[in-house]
Design a protein around this motif. Sequence first.
Motif, short mmCIF file in Angstrom:
data_model
loop_
_atom_site.label_atom_id
_atom_site.label_comp_id
_atom_site.label_asym_id
_atom_site.label_seq_id
_atom_site.Cartn_x
_atom_site.Cartn_y
_atom_site.Cartn_z
N LEU A 111 0.98 -1.30 0.03
CA LEU A 111 -0.01 0.02 -0.03
C LEU A 111 0.71 1.18 -0.06
O LEU A 111 0.74 2.08 -0.50
N ILE A 112 1.83 1.44 0.68
CA ILE A 112 2.96 2.47 0.98
C ILE A 112 3.27 2.77 -0.55
O ILE A 112 3.58 3.74 -0.72
N GLU A 113 3.96 1.51 -1.06
CA GLU A 113 4.53 1.56 -2.50
C GLU A 113 3.33 2.23 -3.48
O GLU A 113 3.84 3.13 -4.23
N ARG A 114 2.20 1.88 -3.48
CA ARG A 114 0.99 2.33 -4.42
C ARG A 114 1.00 3.79 -4.03
O ARG A 114 0.72 4.54 -5.02
N PRO A 125 8.72 -0.33 -9.67
CA PRO A 125 8.30 0.64 -8.64
C PRO A 125 9.34 1.57 -8.65
O PRO A 125 9.24 2.94 -8.93
N SER A 126 10.64 1.29 -8.84
CA SER A 126 11.85 2.23 -8.88
C SER A 126 11.77 3.26 -10.07
O SER A 126 11.93 4.43 -10.05
N ASP A 127 11.09 2.70 -11.19
CA ASP A 127 11.04 3.32 -12.56
C ASP A 127 9.94 4.21 -12.46
O ASP A 127 10.01 5.40 -12.87
N PRO A 168 -2.11 5.05 -15.55
CA PRO A 168 -2.05 3.95 -16.57
C PRO A 168 -0.96 3.41 -17.19
O PRO A 168 -0.91 2.11 -17.43
N GLY A 169 -0.10 4.38 -17.61
CA GLY A 169 1.04 4.18 -18.31
C GLY A 169 2.04 3.62 -17.62
O GLY A 169 3.16 3.08 -18.14
N PHE A 170 2.21 3.37 -16.26
CA PHE A 170 3.17 3.05 -15.36
C PHE A 170 2.89 1.89 -14.71
O PHE A 170 3.71 1.16 -13.97
N LEU A 171 1.72 1.29 -14.98
CA LEU A 171 1.24 0.20 -14.05
C LEU A 171 2.01 -1.15 -14.24
O LEU A 171 2.20 -1.84 -13.27
#
Length: 409
Positions: free
Chosen positions: A162-165, A179-181, A172-175
Amino acid sequence: MMYRARQADEELRAALRRAGAAVVEGPKACGKTETALQVAASSVEVDTDPNVPRLMETVPHLVLDGPTPRLLDEWHLEPRLWNLVRRRVDETHTKGQFILTGSAAPSADLGRHSGAGRFARVRMRTMSLEESGHSTAAVRWRDLVAGDAIEAGEPALPFEGLIERLATGGWPGFLDDRPSDVVAGVRDYLDSLVDVDLRAVSDVAHDPVRIRRLLRALARGVGTEINVSTLAADAELSRDATRDYLTVLARVFAIEDQPAWSSHLRSRAMLRREPKRHLADPSLAVAALQARPDSLMRDLAYAGQLFESQVVHDLRVYSGRTVMHARDSVGAEVDAVVEENDGVLVIVEAKLGWQGDVVDRAADSLARFAAKVDPSLHPTVRRVIITGGGYSYRRPDGTAVVALISLGA
């Protein structure tokens, strides 16, 4: 990339059923174009099609010609399209002819007709947790409004997820990216917004350094009441400059204030009227402060602010209504207020934790505030605690306890 269903899908279809044209607005890269393409029969990319500027100077009506619904993507770059669409709708008396998508609201134009009766508006935001696949949607907003029974076990998404989210957002384009990117990508997005997008839509003197200071001030106070004077002092700007930049940020849908609820209480306490400040997505606040998921784990107080902002964001998507907040002059407050049909009022507390004492305090706070609501205006008050994890259930006192990662529309 396969299209992911959005709450706005049906909203757009409904808008096309009731009006000649639908205007889909929201922050850049939130998915407006892809959503519109699901129903459009033809499209024009106003921002990239080299024929559009030539046609607008010679035979502008040709831009509108094509199978309908016809999508005019980034229409705001050619503001004259508004009146052309309105005229075409008036001439044909046909519903569902055009979809206008835009990531910036045009400035006030006395030559532009209001469009009343011809245009229906659809507001899109970045993806909710349900839309991005991070929520099981085992509990529905409509069930909370109805007061129906609810129950859901602990979702599979861990607290760290959840924190990462919160740090990566609902873009939408990053889903499908690492995560680092995504964290780096959201920072790039913010840089582009400041250096390019704001300059393109604003007549206000553009100073990227000052705008970044204001964005950092907004990020530090995300989910809280901050007046213009406080923002100006924090960003080291004049109040006039702060107001101007806030107006421009709102025009590109980068910020969305949460208005204060205005009603009558049974007590003598007066409701405060200062809005709470939110960015279009909590990840923008993380990007403005150059933070990362691991730094949020070390600062759970700030993560709580971001969580509240995410709750407000998702409630806007799930309810389709204005989400307000309330605080009276003696300190009683609730994080979110939603007015539903038939006088139903939903009051919400957002809590990143879900331990028993946290839930008990939130329930007591909701009960105290509910007791002040005028029953002649709102005969039914639903009390909801939205948490960062744990089980979803209804307490013996009627208060619903719902994990955000179990909530959906």
